[in-house]
Design an enzyme around this catalytic site. Structure first.
Site, PDB file in Angstrom:
ATOM      1  N   TRP A  69       0.874  -1.162   0.000  1.00 23.70           N
ATOM      2  CA  TRP A  69       0.000   0.000   0.000  1.00 23.70           C
ATOM      3  C   TRP A  69       0.928   1.234   0.000  1.00 23.70           C
ATOM      4  O   TRP A  69       1.467   1.612   1.037  1.00 23.70           O
ATOM      5  CB  TRP A  69      -0.866   0.015   1.244  1.00 23.70           C
ATOM      6  CG  TRP A  69      -2.103  -0.819   1.305  1.00 23.70           C
ATOM      7  CD1 TRP A  69      -3.359  -0.358   1.569  1.00 23.70           C
ATOM      8  CD2 TRP A  69      -2.250  -2.249   1.193  1.00 23.70           C
ATOM      9  NE1 TRP A  69      -4.270  -1.396   1.611  1.00 23.70           N
ATOM     10  CE2 TRP A  69      -3.606  -2.578   1.370  1.00 23.70           C
ATOM     11  CE3 TRP A  69      -1.339  -3.285   0.924  1.00 23.70           C
ATOM     12  CZ2 TRP A  69      -4.091  -3.874   1.317  1.00 23.70           C
ATOM     13  CZ3 TRP A  69      -1.815  -4.587   0.854  1.00 23.70           C
ATOM     14  CH2 TRP A  69      -3.171  -4.878   1.045  1.00 23.70           C
ATOM     15  N   ILE A  95       1.668  -3.161  -6.523  1.00 21.72           N
ATOM     16  CA  ILE A  95       1.561  -1.862  -5.858  1.00 21.72           C
ATOM     17  C   ILE A  95       0.098  -1.458  -5.761  1.00 21.72           C
ATOM     18  O   ILE A  95      -0.629  -1.466  -6.765  1.00 21.72           O
ATOM     19  CB  ILE A  95       2.337  -0.779  -6.636  1.00 21.72           C
ATOM     20  CG1 ILE A  95       3.835  -1.099  -6.682  1.00 21.72           C
ATOM     21  CG2 ILE A  95       2.083   0.597  -6.036  1.00 21.72           C
ATOM     22  CD1 ILE A  95       4.534  -1.067  -5.355  1.00 21.72           C
ATOM     23  N   LYS A  96      -0.319  -1.114  -4.544  1.00 23.28           N
ATOM     24  CA  LYS A  96      -1.657  -0.548  -4.346  1.00 23.28           C
ATOM     25  C   LYS A  96      -1.513   0.961  -4.169  1.00 23.28           C
ATOM     26  O   LYS A  96      -0.729   1.427  -3.341  1.00 23.28           O
ATOM     27  CB  LYS A  96      -2.336  -1.142  -3.110  1.00 23.28           C
ATOM     28  CG  LYS A  96      -3.712  -0.516  -2.834  1.00 23.28           C
ATOM     29  CD  LYS A  96      -4.268  -0.912  -1.484  1.00 23.28           C
ATOM     30  CE  LYS A  96      -5.609  -0.216  -1.239  1.00 23.28           C
ATOM     31  NZ  LYS A  96      -6.120  -0.421   0.128  1.00 23.28           N
ATOM     32  N   GLN A  97      -2.281   1.718  -4.945  1.00 22.71           N
ATOM     33  CA  GLN A  97      -2.169   3.170  -4.887  1.00 22.71           C
ATOM     34  C   GLN A  97      -3.538   3.810  -5.088  1.00 22.71           C
ATOM     35  O   GLN A  97      -4.403   3.256  -5.779  1.00 22.71           O
ATOM     36  CB  GLN A  97      -1.206   3.670  -5.975  1.00 22.71           C
ATOM     37  CG  GLN A  97      -0.928   5.152  -5.971  1.00 22.71           C
ATOM     38  CD  GLN A  97      -0.372   5.639  -4.645  1.00 22.71           C
ATOM     39  OE1 GLN A  97      -1.143   6.059  -3.770  1.00 22.71           O
ATOM     40  NE2 GLN A  97       0.952   5.559  -4.474  1.00 22.71           N
TER      41      GLN A  97
END
Length: 352
Positions: free
Chosen positions: A201, A238-240
């Protein structure tokens, strides 16, 4: 859901989002999600065969199985936003079994939640849907409120309960970010050794990133650099948050930037802003999944479809959507998740 239904939900935004072609960063130089993404991209990495198997178990589960796209249900809000505030609209989710049931019936690739939730249900469900254990959290019981991600358990515990992956948050830009980078990098190294995938995150958090009424914590340039740091510590996914603006570096006057970041590598179009985030994920070698955000009620479905379209057309890998699904009746939550997945299943929606 038919493509026409997607068009109906997009309404006046349909032409802007579906006909846009990126003239910033060409799709030709991206590593785009595909059924053979692991074979084409990840096999070349230092990830051991057990990590590749864990990633495969995630990519090949649920309604998006075999597409290269991901739909992940994340419910760690019981800690991050307090259980009462998160589950009051739907108290059934105080019981972690219902969290896992929602992910399974919603056709998700995986469920991401806390040590406690997954450990409580491990023997019943670890072999039925990939588990992603969120290993750190920002707890909200300290007064006055502070914002700091701290570890809630060990990577070994996650492995013991059958997890396919671990997830962690770093508040890039915060006073505690240096410690968090070191902690999470070490945890990811250990997780890879044990054969688990790693999801980060990549949030930015600093009150100074808000200036003249604009929140640059969701600026494409600042979130893009957070993504770049996340892939550097070897996050696989990737969490965005979806970018809402740009020019954060120049507006706040910090870090370093280049004029081409704003006039050649991005525009003010949401797909171009998200494309810049994908580029910072090593041109898509690490998949970008955008978050859904808080539930605002009746507008959730339309806004989430728009987010899915932007992510897909930008070259992203999918959505990680929680509150908008679990803060509504169970069957409605299932339908909500599947509607987002239908965007990724629609062949008519291509890479911009």
């Amino acid at each position: 859901m038919s493509y026409q239904r997607i068009l109906d939900l997009l309404g006046d935004s349909a032409e802007t989002l579906l006909q846009h072609q990126c003239k910033t960063i060409s799709k030709e130089i991206l590593h785009i999600p595909s059924p053979d993404f692991i074979d084409k991209v990840l096999v070349q990495t230092n990830r051991n065969p057990q990590v590749l198997r864990s990633l495969s178990s995630i990519f090949n589960h649920g309604r998006l199985s075999g597409t290269g796209y991901l739909s992940i249900l994340p419910i760690d809000q019981g800690i991050e936003h307090t259980a009462g505030a998160s589950f009051a609209p739907n108290p059934m989710y105080f019981d972690p079994e219902n969290i896992i049931r929602l992910a399974i019936e919603g056709g998700c690739n995986a469920v991401a939640t806390t040590f406690g939730n997954l450990a409580m249900m491990s023997r019943k469900y670890a072999h039925k849907i990939p588990f992603i254990v969120k290993i750190n959290h920002n707890e909200l019981l300290t007064y006055p409120t502070k914002y700091n991600q701290i570890m809630f358990g060990s990577v070994e515990d996650a492995w013991n309960l059958g997890a396919a992956a671990v997830g962690a948050t770093i508040y890039f830009g915060s006073e505690e970010s240096s410690r968090q980078i070191i902690e999470v990098a070490e945890a990811f190294e250990r997780a890879h050794e044990l054969g688990m995938a790693c999801i980060l995150w990549c949030y930015t958090r600093n009150n100074a990133f808000k200036k003249d009424g604009v929140n640059y914590e969701v600026a494409a340039d600042i979130t893009g650099q957070a993504n770049h740091l996340g892939v550097t510590i070897q996050a696989d996914i990737i969490k965005q948050k979806m970018p809402e603006n740009n020019d954060g570096f120049t507006a706040i006057n910090f870090s370093k930037s280049h004029p081409a970041m704003y006039d050649k590598l991005a525009s003010d179009h949401p797909i171009d802003l998200c494309r810049y985030q994908v580029a910072n994920c090593y041109m898509g070698r690490a998949g970008l999944i955008n978050s859904g955000g808080e539930s605002k009620g009746v507008s959730d479905l339309v806004e989430s479809v728009k987010t899915a379209v932007v992510n897909k057309r930008a070259g992203g890998t999918g959505l990680i959507l929680g509150r908008r699904a679990f803060q509504r009746p169970f069957e409605e939550g299932v339908s909500f998740l599947q509607t987002m997945q239908d965007v990724y299943l629609a062949n008519e929606i291509d890479i911009a």
